[in-house]
Design a protein around this motif. Structure first.
Motif, PDB file in Angstrom:
ATOM      1  N   SER A 133       0.858  -1.185   0.000  1.00  0.00           N
ATOM      2  CA  SER A 133       0.000   0.000   0.000  1.00  0.00           C
ATOM      3  C   SER A 133       0.889   1.229   0.000  1.00  0.00           C
ATOM      4  N   SER A 134       0.734   2.086  -1.014  1.00  0.00           N
ATOM      5  CA  SER A 134       1.591   3.281  -1.090  1.00  0.00           C
ATOM      6  C   SER A 134       1.281   4.248   0.035  1.00  0.00           C
ATOM      7  N   ALA A 135       0.023   4.312   0.462  1.00  0.00           N
ATOM      8  CA  ALA A 135      -0.360   5.252   1.516  1.00  0.00           C
ATOM      9  C   ALA A 135      -0.069   4.701   2.904  1.00  0.00           C
ATOM     10  N   MET A 136      -0.039   3.364   3.033  1.00  0.00           N
ATOM     11  CA  MET A 136       0.146   2.736   4.344  1.00  0.00           C
ATOM     12  C   MET A 136       1.233   1.669   4.231  1.00  0.00           C
ATOM     13  N   PRO A 137       2.496   2.089   4.301  1.00  0.00           N
ATOM     14  CA  PRO A 137       3.602   1.149   4.057  1.00  0.00           C
ATOM     15  C   PRO A 137       3.704   0.016   5.076  1.00  0.00           C
ATOM     16  N   HIS A 138       3.014   0.139   6.206  1.00  0.00           N
ATOM     17  CA  HIS A 138       3.062  -0.918   7.211  1.00  0.00           C
ATOM     18  C   HIS A 138       2.185  -2.111   6.826  1.00  0.00           C
ATOM     19  N   LYS A 139       1.340  -1.931   5.816  1.00  0.00           N
ATOM     20  CA  LYS A 139       0.399  -2.997   5.465  1.00  0.00           C
ATOM     21  C   LYS A 139       1.071  -4.070   4.614  1.00  0.00           C
ATOM     22  N   ARG A 140       0.593  -5.305   4.805  1.00  0.00           N
ATOM     23  CA  ARG A 140       1.013  -6.447   3.984  1.00  0.00           C
ATOM     24  C   ARG A 140      -0.256  -7.217   3.649  1.00  0.00           C
ATOM     25  N   ASN A 141      -0.930  -6.755   2.628  1.00  0.00           N
ATOM     26  CA  ASN A 141      -2.267  -7.258   2.321  1.00  0.00           C
ATOM     27  C   ASN A 141      -2.228  -8.712   1.832  1.00  0.00           C
ATOM     28  N   PRO A 142      -3.124  -9.550   2.354  1.00  0.00           N
ATOM     29  CA  PRO A 142      -3.176 -10.964   1.936  1.00  0.00           C
ATOM     30  C   PRO A 142      -3.957 -11.118   0.625  1.00  0.00           C
ATOM     31  N   VAL A 143      -3.306 -10.793  -0.499  1.00  0.00           N
ATOM     32  CA  VAL A 143      -4.017 -10.747  -1.771  1.00  0.00           C
ATOM     33  C   VAL A 143      -4.422 -12.138  -2.261  1.00  0.00           C
ATOM     34  N   SER A 144      -3.646 -13.163  -1.933  1.00  0.00           N
ATOM     35  CA  SER A 144      -4.039 -14.520  -2.337  1.00  0.00           C
ATOM     36  C   SER A 144      -5.308 -14.943  -1.605  1.00  0.00           C
ATOM     37  N   ALA A 145      -5.353 -14.678  -0.321  1.00  0.00           N
ATOM     38  CA  ALA A 145      -6.558 -14.985   0.452  1.00  0.00           C
ATOM     39  C   ALA A 145      -7.748 -14.210  -0.097  1.00  0.00           C
ATOM     40  N   MET A 146      -7.508 -12.981  -0.504  1.00  0.00           N
ATOM     41  CA  MET A 146      -8.580 -12.152  -1.059  1.00  0.00           C
ATOM     42  C   MET A 146      -9.183 -12.799  -2.303  1.00  0.00           C
ATOM     43  N   ILE A 147      -8.334 -13.287  -3.208  1.00  0.00           N
ATOM     44  CA  ILE A 147      -8.824 -13.915  -4.438  1.00  0.00           C
ATOM     45  C   ILE A 147      -9.610 -15.181  -4.110  1.00  0.00           C
ATOM     46  N   ALA A 148      -9.091 -15.996  -3.201  1.00  0.00           N
ATOM     47  CA  ALA A 148      -9.791 -17.230  -2.824  1.00  0.00           C
ATOM     48  C   ALA A 148     -11.122 -16.926  -2.140  1.00  0.00           C
ATOM     49  N   LEU A 149     -11.161 -15.883  -1.315  1.00  0.00           N
ATOM     50  CA  LEU A 149     -12.413 -15.510  -0.664  1.00  0.00           C
ATOM     51  C   LEU A 149     -13.430 -14.990  -1.672  1.00  0.00           C
ATOM     52  N   ALA A 150     -12.958 -14.270  -2.679  1.00  0.00           N
ATOM     53  CA  ALA A 150     -13.868 -13.816  -3.739  1.00  0.00           C
ATOM     54  C   ALA A 150     -14.456 -15.008  -4.481  1.00  0.00           C
ATOM     55  N   ALA A 151     -13.621 -16.011  -4.736  1.00  0.00           N
ATOM     56  CA  ALA A 151     -14.099 -17.226  -5.408  1.00  0.00           C
ATOM     57  C   ALA A 151     -15.150 -17.927  -4.561  1.00  0.00           C
ATOM     58  N   ALA A 152     -14.884 -18.049  -3.264  1.00  0.00           N
ATOM     59  CA  ALA A 152     -15.816 -18.729  -2.370  1.00  0.00           C
ATOM     60  C   ALA A 152     -17.130 -17.955  -2.244  1.00  0.00           C
ATOM     61  N   THR A 153     -17.076 -16.647  -2.424  1.00  0.00           N
ATOM     62  CA  THR A 153     -18.287 -15.826  -2.377  1.00  0.00           C
ATOM     63  C   THR A 153     -19.136 -16.030  -3.626  1.00  0.00           C
ATOM     64  N   ARG A 154     -18.482 -16.231  -4.760  1.00  0.00           N
ATOM     65  CA  ARG A 154     -19.193 -16.353  -6.033  1.00  0.00           C
ATOM     66  C   ARG A 154     -19.721 -17.764  -6.297  1.00  0.00           C
ATOM     67  N   ALA A 155     -19.003 -18.767  -5.831  1.00  0.00           N
ATOM     68  CA  ALA A 155     -19.337 -20.151  -6.193  1.00  0.00           C
ATOM     69  C   ALA A 155     -20.756 -20.575  -5.799  1.00  0.00           C
ATOM     70  N   PRO A 156     -21.268 -20.221  -4.616  1.00  0.00           N
ATOM     71  CA  PRO A 156     -22.615 -20.693  -4.264  1.00  0.00           C
ATOM     72  C   PRO A 156     -23.690 -20.258  -5.262  1.00  0.00           C
ATOM     73  N   GLN A 157     -23.561 -19.043  -5.797  1.00  0.00           N
ATOM     74  CA  GLN A 157     -24.552 -18.570  -6.754  1.00  0.00           C
ATOM     75  C   GLN A 157     -24.497 -19.384  -8.056  1.00  0.00           C
ATOM     76  N   HIS A 158     -23.286 -19.677  -8.518  1.00  0.00           N
ATOM     77  CA  HIS A 158     -23.161 -20.468  -9.748  1.00  0.00           C
ATOM     78  C   HIS A 158     -23.638 -21.900  -9.515  1.00  0.00           C
ATOM     79  N   GLY A 159     -23.306 -22.459  -8.344  1.00  0.00           N
ATOM     80  CA  GLY A 159     -23.791 -23.795  -8.014  1.00  0.00           C
ATOM     81  C   GLY A 159     -25.308 -23.830  -7.930  1.00  0.00           C
ATOM     82  N   ALA A 160     -25.884 -22.786  -7.351  1.00  0.00           N
ATOM     83  CA  ALA A 160     -27.348 -22.727  -7.231  1.00  0.00           C
ATOM     84  C   ALA A 160     -28.002 -22.651  -8.605  1.00  0.00           C
TER      85      ALA A 160
END
Length: 455
Positions: A276-303
């Motif tokens: 984060s350019s504004a908050m250099p102390h941050k270390r964002n978990p971007v891989s977890a973010m992508i997997a969580l987005a997938a888990a959020t979308r999958a139930p709708q497609h399965g339904a």
């Protein structure tokens, strides 16, 4: 298949390529080529016609965007595709053109093309699953003796082994890989039924043609057409959805343990990853973010797949088309999550010292149950419970360590001192010893998980 910029952000180029427009259209041409060659082998059409048809079954020869536009008007992509294939064959041999798509129907072509694409998608998922599960199992074996807080209802509970936690993340993935293979073995089958699923035009040779086509395409030959019998197909989709849910659970735990206030895990950094350019102390978990987005979308497609199962009579109206649109999304999401988590665990930073500090910060309260059981053996359960209740309250209020308070209480009471070994009592507050039961369970689990993964 075209995807939005946000879809591409959450998946992989490899999986996009599996379901892109050219791949699906080429799958449809593979069906047409296999149909013609198989019918020629059974004497239903001339061998020359099969050769002529096969020679132009190449998606690169056709205007795919124009086919898609025409397909919207016709109600099926297969209709303009067969029309263009027929026209192209006729340029070279008018007689052979009359044998194009003979005895088949649009759904046969499209379903088989989707099966061929899904087979490639399954290979990508299988490879990603094997890699991620293997990484987790390797980390588990290295961290059997690493104590970490277990957390229930989002609160610190007791001490467990980080290796046990890793094994718990790996186990659903090992099971998912096996179940995907089992479901795929049933669902990845040829579709061939003709207009109403009876292969009537081919007479008594329909099943022989189906057997030959299945062999050429490397698919299972179906017992009968499954135009509106979507059970095995949807079960495969549900396994992908369940896998995505398991990846979401893993990503949830990873992101929580990577929170700055917890700091026990961190995804790889550098090269602009997770910064984060504004908050250099941050270390964002971007891989977890992508997997969580997938888990959020999958139930709708399965339904959507489940909702589309009530297809009318011998050919669905609207529901089959909805299924086709939802199907690739499950695989795009699952592979995006797998790829992201493979990256994360390939360079995961594990701060075992921070894990110990987080345990120590609770002033020994997480060991209260073990201490109570130990005391109960000497002074009875009611007395042990009453003593521990008093001392844990004092530890929480004074921020003194429970182990010290308990040792003081035992030393100050002659009866307790005579019955309680202080060294044994102190050992109950050792994090590594507290994690020992979890370590033993993980040690028992890991060989079976490795065998299952290897098989």
């Amino acid at each position: 298949m075209s995807v939005s910029i946000f879809d591409s952000f959450l998946t992989t180029p490899d999986m996009i390529a599996v379901f892109d427009d050219q791949a699906i259209v080429q799958g449809m041409f593979r069906f047409e080529e296999a149909l013609a060659r198989s019918q020629a082998a059974e004497g239903l059409i001339p061998e020359a016609a099969a050769r002529a048809i096969a020679s132009v079954c190449n998606a690169q020869l056709y205007d795919i965007p124009a086919l898609i536009v025409a397909g919207r008007r016709a109600g099926s992509l297969a209709i303009p595709l067969v029309k263009e294939l027929t026209r192209t064959v006729a340029l070279y041999d008018k007689d052979s053109a009359t044998h194009v798509h003979w005895g088949s129907t649009s759904q046969d072509v499209i379903d088989t093309a989707m099966v061929l694409a899904t087979r490639e998608a399954m290979r990508l998922l299988d490879t990603g699953l094997e890699s991620l599960a293997a990484q987790l199992l390797e980390l588990a074996s290295r961290h059997l003796d690493t104590p970490v807080l277990a957390r229930t209802l989002m609160q610190p509970a007791q001490v467990t082994s980080f290796g046990f936690k890793l094994a718990g993340w790996a186990a659903p993935l090992v099971r998912a890989r096996a179940r995907l293979r089992e479901a795929g073995a049933r669902a990845l089958q040829l579709q061939l039924g003709g207009a109403v699923g009876t292969l009537a035009v081919m007479g008594g040779q329909g099943q022989a043609v189906a057997q030959r086509m299945a062999g050429q395409l490397g698919l299972r030959a179906p017992d009968a057409a499954w135009h509106t019998q979507r059970d095995e197909w949807v079960r495969l989709g549900m396994e992908v959805a369940v896998l995505t849910g398991s990846l979401g659970k893993l990503a949830t735990d990873l992101s929580l343990m990577a929170q700055g206030e917890i700091g026990e895990l961190a995804e790889p950094s550098g090269g602009g990853r997770g910064g984060s350019s504004a908050m250099p102390h941050k270390r964002n978990p971007v891989s977890a973010m992508i997997a969580l987005a997938a888990a959020t979308r999958a139930p709708q497609h399965g339904a959507t797949l489940l909702a589309a199962m009530g297809q009318q009579h011998e050919r669905g109206l609207g529901n089959w088309q909805a299924e086709l649109a939802a199907w690739p999304q499950l695989f795009l999401s699952a592979h995006g999550a797998l790829h992201a988590l493979n990256e994360a665990f390939g360079g995961l930073h594990i701060d075992s010292a921070r894990m110990l500090r987080n345990i120590d910060a609770l002033h020994g309260l997480v060991f209260a149950e073990a201490a109570s059981i130990h005391l109960a053996a000497a002074i009875g359960r009611p007395a042990a419970h009453e003593l521990l209740e008093t001392l844990t309250r004092e530890a929480a209020q004074s921020e003194r360590d429970l182990a010290g308070l308990l040792q003081e209480a035992v030393s100050a009471d002659k009866q307790l001192a005579a019955r309680i070994d202080l060294d044994e009592l102190a050992a109950l507050f050792a994090p590594v010893q507290a994690a020992a039961p979890a370590r033993r369970l993980a040690q028992e689990q890991l060989p079976a998980l490795r065998r299952a993964l290897a098989s």
